[in-house]
Scaffold this motif. Structure first.
Motif, PDB file in Angstrom:
ATOM      1  N   GLY A  32       0.789  -1.222   0.000  1.00 26.78           N
ATOM      2  CA  GLY A  32       0.000   0.000   0.000  1.00 26.78           C
ATOM      3  C   GLY A  32       0.820   1.270   0.000  1.00 26.78           C
ATOM      4  N   ARG A  33       2.147   1.154   0.130  1.00 26.97           N
ATOM      5  CA  ARG A  33       2.984   2.359   0.122  1.00 26.97           C
ATOM      6  C   ARG A  33       3.165   2.867  -1.303  1.00 26.97           C
ATOM      7  NH1 ARG A  33       8.149   0.808   3.663  1.00 26.97           N
ATOM      8  NH2 ARG A  33       7.974  -1.085   2.413  1.00 26.97           N
ATOM      9  N   LEU A  34       3.253   4.167  -1.417  1.00 27.89           N
ATOM     10  CA  LEU A  34       3.365   4.806  -2.730  1.00 27.89           C
ATOM     11  C   LEU A  34       4.826   5.114  -3.024  1.00 27.89           C
ATOM     12  CD1 LEU A  34       1.792   5.905  -5.158  1.00 27.89           C
ATOM     13  CD2 LEU A  34       1.655   8.092  -3.979  1.00 27.89           C
ATOM     14  N   LEU A  35       5.326   4.607  -4.143  1.00 27.02           N
ATOM     15  CA  LEU A  35       6.715   4.782  -4.556  1.00 27.02           C
ATOM     16  C   LEU A  35       6.808   5.840  -5.640  1.00 27.02           C
ATOM     17  CD1 LEU A  35       9.747   3.964  -4.919  1.00 27.02           C
ATOM     18  CD2 LEU A  35       8.921   2.179  -6.510  1.00 27.02           C
ATOM     19  N   ALA A  36       7.715   6.810  -5.435  1.00 23.02           N
ATOM     20  CA  ALA A  36       8.047   7.774  -6.489  1.00 23.02           C
ATOM     21  C   ALA A  36       9.481   7.497  -6.909  1.00 23.02           C
ATOM     22  CB  ALA A  36       7.881   9.194  -5.973  1.00 23.02           C
ATOM     23  N   GLU A  37       9.648   6.976  -8.119  1.00 24.75           N
ATOM     24  CA  GLU A  37      10.962   6.593  -8.636  1.00 24.75           C
ATOM     25  C   GLU A  37      11.486   7.707  -9.533  1.00 24.75           C
ATOM     26  OE1 GLU A  37      14.168   5.375  -9.101  1.00 24.75           O
ATOM     27  OE2 GLU A  37      13.120   3.568  -8.384  1.00 24.75           O
ATOM     28  N   CYS A  38      12.513   8.432  -9.018  1.00 24.23           N
ATOM     29  CA  CYS A  38      13.048   9.577  -9.752  1.00 24.23           C
ATOM     30  C   CYS A  38      14.562   9.467  -9.924  1.00 24.23           C
ATOM     31  CB  CYS A  38      12.726  10.881  -9.015  1.00 24.23           C
ATOM     32  SG  CYS A  38      11.001  11.083  -8.534  1.00 24.23           S
ATOM     33  N   ALA A  39      15.105   8.252  -9.902  1.00 27.15           N
ATOM     34  CA  ALA A  39      16.548   8.056 -10.026  1.00 27.15           C
ATOM     35  C   ALA A  39      16.983   8.144 -11.489  1.00 27.15           C
ATOM     36  CB  ALA A  39      16.935   6.703  -9.438  1.00 27.15           C
ATOM     37  N   TYR A  40      18.265   8.490 -11.667  1.00 26.90           N
ATOM     38  CA  TYR A  40      18.870   8.536 -13.009  1.00 26.90           C
ATOM     39  C   TYR A  40      18.094   9.439 -13.968  1.00 26.90           C
ATOM     40  CZ  TYR A  40      21.462   4.456 -11.345  1.00 26.90           C
ATOM     41  OH  TYR A  40      22.260   3.611 -10.625  1.00 26.90           O
ATOM     42  N   ARG A  41      17.745  10.637 -13.520  1.00 24.86           N
ATOM     43  CA  ARG A  41      16.983  11.563 -14.353  1.00 24.86           C
ATOM     44  C   ARG A  41      17.729  12.871 -14.610  1.00 24.86           C
ATOM     45  NH1 ARG A  41      14.133   7.360 -13.704  1.00 24.86           N
ATOM     46  NH2 ARG A  41      11.848   7.336 -13.869  1.00 24.86           N
ATOM     47  N   GLU A  42      18.984  12.956 -14.181  1.00 23.42           N
ATOM     48  CA  GLU A  42      19.779  14.179 -14.349  1.00 23.42           C
ATOM     49  C   GLU A  42      19.145  15.376 -13.614  1.00 23.42           C
ATOM     50  OE1 GLU A  42      22.812  14.411 -16.076  1.00 23.42           O
ATOM     51  OE2 GLU A  42      22.653  12.222 -16.133  1.00 23.42           O
ATOM     52  N   LEU A  43      18.414  15.117 -12.554  1.00 31.29           N
ATOM     53  CA  LEU A  43      17.720  16.175 -11.820  1.00 31.29           C
ATOM     54  C   LEU A  43      18.706  17.027 -11.016  1.00 31.29           C
ATOM     55  CD1 LEU A  43      14.676  14.128 -10.445  1.00 31.29           C
ATOM     56  CD2 LEU A  43      14.706  15.670 -12.421  1.00 31.29           C
ATOM     57  N   ARG A  44      18.469  18.327 -10.998  1.00 28.80           N
ATOM     58  CA  ARG A  44      19.295  19.242 -10.197  1.00 28.80           C
ATOM     59  C   ARG A  44      18.555  19.731  -8.957  1.00 28.80           C
ATOM     60  NH1 ARG A  44      23.902  20.767 -12.853  1.00 28.80           N
ATOM     61  NH2 ARG A  44      23.989  20.184 -15.072  1.00 28.80           N
ATOM     62  N   ASP A  45      17.260  19.453  -8.886  1.00 25.96           N
ATOM     63  CA  ASP A  45      16.450  19.817  -7.731  1.00 25.96           C
ATOM     64  C   ASP A  45      15.434  18.720  -7.479  1.00 25.96           C
ATOM     65  OD1 ASP A  45      17.279  22.701  -7.146  1.00 25.96           O
ATOM     66  OD2 ASP A  45      16.767  22.822  -9.284  1.00 25.96           O
ATOM     67  N   VAL A  46      14.925  18.669  -6.258  1.00 28.42           N
ATOM     68  CA  VAL A  46      13.835  17.738  -5.943  1.00 28.42           C
ATOM     69  C   VAL A  46      12.617  18.175  -6.744  1.00 28.42           C
ATOM     70  CG1 VAL A  46      12.329  16.840  -4.127  1.00 28.42           C
ATOM     71  CG2 VAL A  46      14.740  17.341  -3.625  1.00 28.42           C
ATOM     72  N   PRO A  47      12.029  17.272  -7.515  1.00 23.32           N
ATOM     73  CA  PRO A  47      10.901  17.672  -8.369  1.00 23.32           C
ATOM     74  C   PRO A  47       9.696  18.107  -7.553  1.00 23.32           C
ATOM     75  CG  PRO A  47      11.174  15.289  -8.373  1.00 23.32           C
ATOM     76  CD  PRO A  47      12.373  15.843  -7.672  1.00 23.32           C
ATOM     77  N   ARG A  48       8.954  19.032  -8.099  1.00 29.59           N
ATOM     78  CA  ARG A  48       7.730  19.522  -7.467  1.00 29.59           C
ATOM     79  C   ARG A  48       6.529  18.733  -7.972  1.00 29.59           C
ATOM     80  NH1 ARG A  48       9.304  21.381  -2.970  1.00 29.59           N
ATOM     81  NH2 ARG A  48      10.873  23.021  -3.127  1.00 29.59           N
ATOM     82  N   GLY A  49       5.463  18.726  -7.155  1.00 29.94           N
ATOM     83  CA  GLY A  49       4.240  18.046  -7.560  1.00 29.94           C
ATOM     84  C   GLY A  49       4.131  16.630  -7.049  1.00 29.94           C
ATOM     85  N   LEU A  50       4.997  16.225  -6.126  1.00 31.22           N
ATOM     86  CA  LEU A  50       4.909  14.879  -5.559  1.00 31.22           C
ATOM     87  C   LEU A  50       3.675  14.768  -4.660  1.00 31.22           C
ATOM     88  CD1 LEU A  50       8.651  14.405  -4.611  1.00 31.22           C
ATOM     89  CD2 LEU A  50       7.385  12.982  -6.245  1.00 31.22           C
ATOM     90  N   SER A  51       3.083  13.606  -4.655  1.00 30.15           N
ATOM     91  CA  SER A  51       1.919  13.376  -3.801  1.00 30.15           C
ATOM     92  C   SER A  51       2.329  13.400  -2.327  1.00 30.15           C
ATOM     93  CB  SER A  51       1.299  12.021  -4.139  1.00 30.15           C
ATOM     94  OG  SER A  51       0.363  11.669  -3.142  1.00 30.15           O
ATOM     95  N   PRO A  52       1.517  13.978  -1.475  1.00 29.88           N
ATOM     96  CA  PRO A  52       1.825  13.960  -0.035  1.00 29.88           C
ATOM     97  C   PRO A  52       1.756  12.560   0.559  1.00 29.88           C
ATOM     98  CG  PRO A  52      -0.350  14.884  -0.426  1.00 29.88           C
ATOM     99  CD  PRO A  52       0.289  14.746  -1.766  1.00 29.88           C
ATOM    100  N   ASN A  53       1.219  11.592  -0.202  1.00 23.51           N
ATOM    101  CA  ASN A  53       1.121  10.217   0.283  1.00 23.51           C
ATOM    102  C   ASN A  53       2.343   9.370  -0.054  1.00 23.51           C
ATOM    103  OD1 ASN A  53      -1.470  10.744   1.256  1.00 23.51           O
ATOM    104  ND2 ASN A  53      -2.406  10.204  -0.704  1.00 23.51           N
ATOM    105  N   VAL A  54       3.316   9.940  -0.747  1.00 24.83           N
ATOM    106  CA  VAL A  54       4.516   9.182  -1.099  1.00 24.83           C
ATOM    107  C   VAL A  54       5.243   8.753   0.168  1.00 24.83           C
ATOM    108  CG1 VAL A  54       6.827   9.364  -2.113  1.00 24.83           C
ATOM    109  CG2 VAL A  54       4.836  10.212  -3.361  1.00 24.83           C
ATOM    110  N   THR A  55       5.550   7.457   0.231  1.00 27.66           N
ATOM    111  CA  THR A  55       6.289   6.941   1.384  1.00 27.66           C
ATOM    112  C   THR A  55       7.702   6.497   1.011  1.00 27.66           C
ATOM    113  OG1 THR A  55       5.287   4.769   1.013  1.00 27.66           O
ATOM    114  CG2 THR A  55       4.217   6.214   2.632  1.00 27.66           C
ATOM    115  N   ILE A  56       7.959   6.294  -0.275  1.00 22.79           N
ATOM    116  CA  ILE A  56       9.294   5.923  -0.748  1.00 22.79           C
ATOM    117  C   ILE A  56       9.667   6.862  -1.880  1.00 22.79           C
ATOM    118  CG2 ILE A  56      10.760   4.102  -1.677  1.00 22.79           C
ATOM    119  CD1 ILE A  56       8.688   2.063  -0.683  1.00 22.79           C
TER     120      ILE A  56
END
Length: 413
Positions: A32-56
């Protein structure tokens, strides 16, 4: 019906539980945990718009350079945060403080020379903390206190030269510790780590690679193998002497206490004085090399060799005198209670709660006797002045310097 279904579908897609920023992919795990997978994306900042229910939240292997205080404000339910293999050199205090459910925090393989240790006070659920392969040069004393669920701590491959005594106390769940590949200076300040490693059930991973970088004679030797003969905790003994003070208006007595210390490295001597009207802590000599008293320290004369002299000792000087011996291995203190009596009968002046008072079997010692710190309780020295003629017109007693008796009673706890 079709327009209604379309609206429902749109609402579902925009609901917070499924919100996912474009660079990431989001999914719901079996538990039931919500995973946001943002690895290997060349990101320079934490992305905006993540769900408040993300646990991973996985942000490993990006180009993140810093974490601001509000970088993770959108995901207060996080339980696992993976930030390894970035370029993070700065984390603003408060960045993790609002994540009370966090169990796993990975900041390994970054460029951190500092860390907001104060944030850990709010992370009581933390189980895994990875700070390996950074540039950390210190772990503040007490920084890890309160992490009662912490099981695994990675501090290897940093720039740690020493660690404060007790760094890993208060971690009852700790099972694995990694400290290897740090430039440890194996002075006696680190000797506690050897003793702790021998006594603990915690697995010190790759202990054979947890080596001394200094001093030269120990370079390449395991930290857990620092020779015990080099580091000896302090011992202390007090002796007391007395004699007439220099001639002056009071013509009193000078009480002299001498603190003999031993240990390796040689201990520093400190004094703690507690009387009815004052509390004095003396760190180091109060008498200069030329024999003169330093400013503000004329009353209690502390010499470099461990001697304490109190000229014209009077009733106001009665109290507890403690010698504290301190070196990098530990601390030892020994105390004596000093009282002044004016009677020619010593037995009458012993305190009533002293079981030895006034009895033939009482413990007494002569001028220069040692105050054995291994005995029960504190020692009580009573300095007696023998009364002489009354001063004419003053009504006060005159005491002849140099005529005194010393009695030592053992004051049990």
């Amino acid at each position: 019906m079709r327009p209604l279904l379309g609206v429902l579908a749109l609402v579902t897609l925009l609901s917070p539980g499924l919100a996912c920023p474009a660079p990431c992919s989001c999914s719901t795990k079996k538990n039931g945990r919500l995973l946001a997978e943002c690895a290997y994306r060349e990101l320079r900042d934490v992305p905006r718009g993540l769900s408040p229910n993300v646990t991973i939240l996985t942000l490993s292997a990006n180009r993140l350079g810093r974490l601001g205080r509000a970088s993770l404000a959108e995901v207060p339910e996080l339980q696992s945060l993976w930030l390894g293999y970035n370029h993070i050199s700065s984390v603003e205090p408060g960045a993790f403080a609002a994540l009370p459910h966090l169990k796993n925090l990975d900041l390994s393989h970054n460029r951190l020379a500092d860390f907001p240790w104060q944030d850990l006070r709010n992370l009581s659920a933390l189980q895994i903390l990875k700070l390996s392969n950074n540039r950390l040069a210190a772990v503040p004393q007490g920084a890890l206190a309160g992490l009662r669920e912490l099981r695994s701590l990675w501090l290897n491959d940093n720039e740690l030269a020493t660690l404060a005594r007790g760094t890993f106390e208060g971690l009852p769940a700790l099972a694995q510790l990694q400290l290897f590949h740090n430039p440890f200076n194996c002075s006696c300040k680190l000797f506690w780590l050897k003793e702790w490693a021998h006594d603990t059930s915690v697995v010190l991973s790759r202990a054979g690679s947890t080596l001394c970088a200094a001093p030269a004679r120990l370079r390449g030797r395991p930290v857990t193998d620092i020779p015990g003969a080099l580091c000896v905790p302090p011992s202390a003994q007090l002796t007391y002497l007395s004699g007439p003070a220099a001639a002056g208006p009071r013509d009193g007595l000078t009480l002299t206490l001498h603190c003999s210390v031993a240990g390796s490295p040689p201990p520093e001597i400190r004094w703690q004085i507690r009387t009815a009207k004052r509390r004095v802590d003396i760190h180091g000599p109060t008498v200069a090399r030329d024999g003169g008293a330093k400013a503000g320290r004329q009353r209690f004369l502390a010499f470099k060799n461990g001697t304490m002299a109190i000229p014209d000792f009077g009733k106001e000087d009665e109290g507890t005198y403690t010698c504290v011996a301190v070196n990098d291995v530990g601390t030892r203190d020994v105390s004596v209670n000093v009282a002044l009596a004016g009677s020619a009968n010593p037995a009458e002046e012993l305190p009533r709660d002293d079981p030895q008072a006034g009895h033939p079997g009482g413990h007494s010692c002569a001028k220069g006797d040692e105050l054995d710190p291994s005995g029960m309780g504190e020692k009580l020295v009573i300095v007696y002045r023998v009364a002489g003629q009354a001063r004419s017109g003053a009504g006060a007693r005159e005491f002849r310097p140099g005529i005194l008796l010393l009695a030592l009673g053992l004051l049990l706890w």
